[in-house]
Motif scaffolding. Sequence first.
Motif, PDB file in Angstrom:
ATOM      1  N   GLU A  96       0.883  -1.267   0.138  1.00  9.86           N
ATOM      2  CA  GLU A  96       0.075  -0.019  -0.130  1.00  9.86           C
ATOM      3  C   GLU A  96       0.846   1.290  -0.049  1.00  9.86           C
ATOM      4  O   GLU A  96       0.604   2.234  -0.585  1.00  9.86           O
ATOM      5  CB  GLU A  96      -0.993   0.153   1.168  1.00  9.86           C
ATOM      6  CG  GLU A  96      -2.240  -0.999   1.031  1.00  9.86           C
ATOM      7  CD  GLU A  96      -3.067  -0.932   2.130  1.00  9.86           C
ATOM      8  OE1 GLU A  96      -2.679  -0.350   3.234  1.00  9.86           O
ATOM      9  OE2 GLU A  96      -3.966  -1.665   2.393  1.00  9.86           O
ATOM     10  N   SER A  97       2.073   1.087   0.855  1.00  9.51           N
ATOM     11  CA  SER A  97       3.057   2.256   0.924  1.00  9.51           C
ATOM     12  C   SER A  97       3.622   2.649  -0.533  1.00  9.51           C
ATOM     13  O   SER A  97       3.391   3.631  -1.085  1.00  9.51           O
ATOM     14  CB  SER A  97       3.858   1.985   1.716  1.00  9.51           C
ATOM     15  OG  SER A  97       5.122   3.113   1.651  1.00  9.51           O
ATOM     16  N   MET A  98       3.918   1.476  -1.286  1.00  6.90           N
ATOM     17  CA  MET A  98       4.517   1.674  -2.449  1.00  6.90           C
ATOM     18  C   MET A  98       3.409   2.031  -3.531  1.00  6.90           C
ATOM     19  O   MET A  98       3.684   2.934  -4.511  1.00  6.90           O
ATOM     20  CB  MET A  98       4.960   0.205  -3.066  1.00  6.90           C
ATOM     21  CG  MET A  98       6.243  -0.303  -2.552  1.00  6.90           C
ATOM     22  SD  MET A  98       6.711  -1.802  -3.238  1.00  6.90           S
ATOM     23  CE  MET A  98       7.191  -1.188  -4.742  1.00  6.90           C
ATOM     24  N   ALA A  99       2.141   1.730  -3.412  1.00  6.53           N
ATOM     25  CA  ALA A  99       0.935   2.144  -4.333  1.00  6.53           C
ATOM     26  C   ALA A  99       0.674   3.410  -4.239  1.00  6.53           C
ATOM     27  O   ALA A  99       0.849   4.363  -5.183  1.00  6.53           O
ATOM     28  CB  ALA A  99      -0.299   1.263  -3.942  1.00  6.53           C
ATOM     29  N   ASN A 100       0.661   4.013  -2.864  1.00 11.60           N
ATOM     30  CA  ASN A 100       0.418   5.681  -2.696  1.00 11.60           C
ATOM     31  C   ASN A 100       1.621   6.336  -3.245  1.00 11.60           C
ATOM     32  O   ASN A 100       1.348   7.458  -3.567  1.00 11.60           O
ATOM     33  CB  ASN A 100       0.236   5.774  -1.027  1.00 11.60           C
ATOM     34  CG  ASN A 100      -0.897   5.181  -0.814  1.00 11.60           C
ATOM     35  OD1 ASN A 100      -1.918   5.096  -1.370  1.00 11.60           O
ATOM     36  ND2 ASN A 100      -1.226   4.832   0.737  1.00 11.60           N
ATOM     37  N   THR A 101       2.893   6.043  -2.963  1.00 15.43           N
ATOM     38  CA  THR A 101       4.074   6.671  -3.726  1.00 15.43           C
ATOM     39  C   THR A 101       3.809   6.826  -5.074  1.00 15.43           C
ATOM     40  O   THR A 101       4.067   7.585  -5.680  1.00 15.43           O
ATOM     41  CB  THR A 101       5.264   6.114  -3.274  1.00 15.43           C
ATOM     42  OG1 THR A 101       5.246   5.855  -1.807  1.00 15.43           O
ATOM     43  CG2 THR A 101       6.516   6.682  -3.605  1.00 15.43           C
ATOM     44  N   LEU A 102       3.462   5.669  -5.824  1.00 18.76           N
ATOM     45  CA  LEU A 102       3.621   5.487  -7.151  1.00 18.76           C
ATOM     46  C   LEU A 102       2.443   6.401  -7.438  1.00 18.76           C
ATOM     47  O   LEU A 102       2.427   6.983  -8.723  1.00 18.76           O
ATOM     48  CB  LEU A 102       3.241   4.066  -7.557  1.00 18.76           C
ATOM     49  CG  LEU A 102       4.450   3.163  -7.437  1.00 18.76           C
ATOM     50  CD1 LEU A 102       3.997   1.572  -7.884  1.00 18.76           C
ATOM     51  CD2 LEU A 102       5.567   3.394  -8.378  1.00 18.76           C
ATOM     52  N   LYS A 103       1.298   6.502  -7.031  1.00 17.22           N
ATOM     53  CA  LYS A 103       0.094   7.413  -7.249  1.00 17.22           C
ATOM     54  C   LYS A 103       0.678   8.856  -7.371  1.00 17.22           C
ATOM     55  O   LYS A 103       0.319   9.577  -8.215  1.00 17.22           O
ATOM     56  CB  LYS A 103      -0.860   7.282  -6.222  1.00 17.22           C
ATOM     57  CG  LYS A 103      -1.701   5.964  -6.712  1.00 17.22           C
ATOM     58  CD  LYS A 103      -2.912   6.210  -5.580  1.00 17.22           C
ATOM     59  CE  LYS A 103      -3.563   4.825  -5.425  1.00 17.22           C
ATOM     60  NZ  LYS A 103      -4.570   4.678  -4.250  1.00 17.22           N
ATOM     61  N   LEU A 104       1.279   9.137  -6.334  1.00 15.99           N
ATOM     62  CA  LEU A 104       2.054  10.684  -6.006  1.00 15.99           C
ATOM     63  C   LEU A 104       2.846  10.950  -7.321  1.00 15.99           C
ATOM     64  O   LEU A 104       3.174  11.864  -7.585  1.00 15.99           O
ATOM     65  CB  LEU A 104       2.581  10.831  -4.846  1.00 15.99           C
ATOM     66  CG  LEU A 104       1.765  10.704  -3.435  1.00 15.99           C
ATOM     67  CD1 LEU A 104       2.410  10.665  -2.346  1.00 15.99           C
ATOM     68  CD2 LEU A 104       0.998  11.993  -3.680  1.00 15.99           C
ATOM     69  N   MET A 105       3.761  10.036  -7.592  1.00 16.47           N
ATOM     70  CA  MET A 105       4.471   9.928  -8.621  1.00 16.47           C
ATOM     71  C   MET A 105       3.930  10.127 -10.056  1.00 16.47           C
ATOM     72  O   MET A 105       4.616  10.332 -11.135  1.00 16.47           O
ATOM     73  CB  MET A 105       5.753   8.855  -8.850  1.00 16.47           C
ATOM     74  CG  MET A 105       6.671   9.043  -7.559  1.00 16.47           C
ATOM     75  SD  MET A 105       7.617   7.664  -7.001  1.00 16.47           S
ATOM     76  CE  MET A 105       7.783   6.835  -8.914  1.00 16.47           C
ATOM     77  N   GLY A 106       2.403   9.731 -10.141  1.00 21.21           N
ATOM     78  CA  GLY A 106       1.860   9.795 -11.383  1.00 21.21           C
ATOM     79  C   GLY A 106       2.271   8.557 -12.283  1.00 21.21           C
ATOM     80  O   GLY A 106       1.686   8.547 -13.440  1.00 21.21           O
ATOM     81  N   PHE A 107       2.669   7.491 -11.726  1.00 19.09           N
ATOM     82  CA  PHE A 107       2.904   6.142 -12.309  1.00 19.09           C
ATOM     83  C   PHE A 107       1.824   5.742 -13.067  1.00 19.09           C
ATOM     84  O   PHE A 107       2.119   5.415 -14.198  1.00 19.09           O
ATOM     85  CB  PHE A 107       3.428   5.327 -11.281  1.00 19.09           C
ATOM     86  CG  PHE A 107       3.918   3.969 -11.575  1.00 19.09           C
ATOM     87  CD1 PHE A 107       5.014   3.635 -12.350  1.00 19.09           C
ATOM     88  CD2 PHE A 107       2.926   2.917 -11.525  1.00 19.09           C
ATOM     89  CE1 PHE A 107       5.573   2.337 -12.682  1.00 19.09           C
ATOM     90  CE2 PHE A 107       3.406   1.559 -12.216  1.00 19.09           C
ATOM     91  CZ  PHE A 107       4.614   1.409 -12.789  1.00 19.09           C
ATOM     92  N   PHE A 108       0.321   5.735 -12.358  1.00 19.16           N
ATOM     93  CA  PHE A 108      -0.565   5.087 -12.980  1.00 19.16           C
ATOM     94  C   PHE A 108      -1.135   5.934 -14.236  1.00 19.16           C
ATOM     95  O   PHE A 108      -2.007   5.537 -15.198  1.00 19.16           O
ATOM     96  CB  PHE A 108      -1.782   4.793 -12.137  1.00 19.16           C
ATOM     97  CG  PHE A 108      -1.047   3.958 -11.027  1.00 19.16           C
ATOM     98  CD1 PHE A 108      -0.798   2.536 -11.260  1.00 19.16           C
ATOM     99  CD2 PHE A 108      -0.564   4.256  -9.729  1.00 19.16           C
ATOM    100  CE1 PHE A 108      -0.316   1.618 -10.426  1.00 19.16           C
ATOM    101  CE2 PHE A 108      -0.061   3.255  -8.748  1.00 19.16           C
ATOM    102  CZ  PHE A 108       0.069   2.050  -9.029  1.00 19.16           C
ATOM    103  N   GLU A 109      -0.632   7.205 -14.395  1.00 19.85           N
ATOM    104  CA  GLU A 109      -1.363   8.024 -15.422  1.00 19.85           C
ATOM    105  C   GLU A 109      -0.303   8.051 -16.825  1.00 19.85           C
ATOM    106  O   GLU A 109      -0.538   8.751 -17.641  1.00 19.85           O
ATOM    107  CB  GLU A 109      -1.440   9.559 -15.074  1.00 19.85           C
ATOM    108  CG  GLU A 109      -2.723   9.627 -14.073  1.00 19.85           C
ATOM    109  CD  GLU A 109      -2.323   9.080 -12.610  1.00 19.85           C
ATOM    110  OE1 GLU A 109      -1.180   9.710 -12.007  1.00 19.85           O
ATOM    111  OE2 GLU A 109      -3.122   8.875 -12.007  1.00 19.85           O
ATOM    112  N   GLN A 110       0.553   7.337 -16.815  1.00 23.09           N
ATOM    113  CA  GLN A 110       1.702   7.344 -17.737  1.00 23.09           C
ATOM    114  C   GLN A 110       0.884   6.850 -19.147  1.00 23.09           C
ATOM    115  O   GLN A 110      -0.118   6.336 -19.009  1.00 23.09           O
ATOM    116  CB  GLN A 110       2.897   6.284 -17.310  1.00 23.09           C
ATOM    117  CG  GLN A 110       3.577   6.704 -16.124  1.00 23.09           C
ATOM    118  CD  GLN A 110       4.266   8.069 -16.549  1.00 23.09           C
ATOM    119  OE1 GLN A 110       4.878   8.127 -17.627  1.00 23.09           O
ATOM    120  NE2 GLN A 110       4.532   8.763 -15.376  1.00 23.09           N
TER     121      GLN A 110
END
Length: 115
Positions: A96-110
Amino acid sequence: MAIDGEAARRIDQEDLHADKTANATILIEKQRWVYKQYKFYTQQLQRAFGLIQDDDERKAVDYRYMQGYSYKETLLFFRHGLSDSTIRRKILEGTESMANTLKLMGFFEQNHAEF
């Protein structure tokens, strides 16, 4: 005239030779593009993993996902100090921590462009 979708050129009057240079170039470019995508996603995942604050969570996620051990092997590895439910919780909280960090980094909007 095409041979298997490739341009053909005459070597002499009778023989045709398939020109594979164009296909080879396209394949090389596609391999570079795939590697570039792989490298980007891998770096983002490693960055998110490195930002897990809790040591036990980081160790559990590392053993389970980064090193690729099965869930059962992970439980057996950590069994000496933690209960199964605690290990399960640490893995869940770490991911969950990784997923939240990835969300903040815009990973899923690539942009999921295809080659």
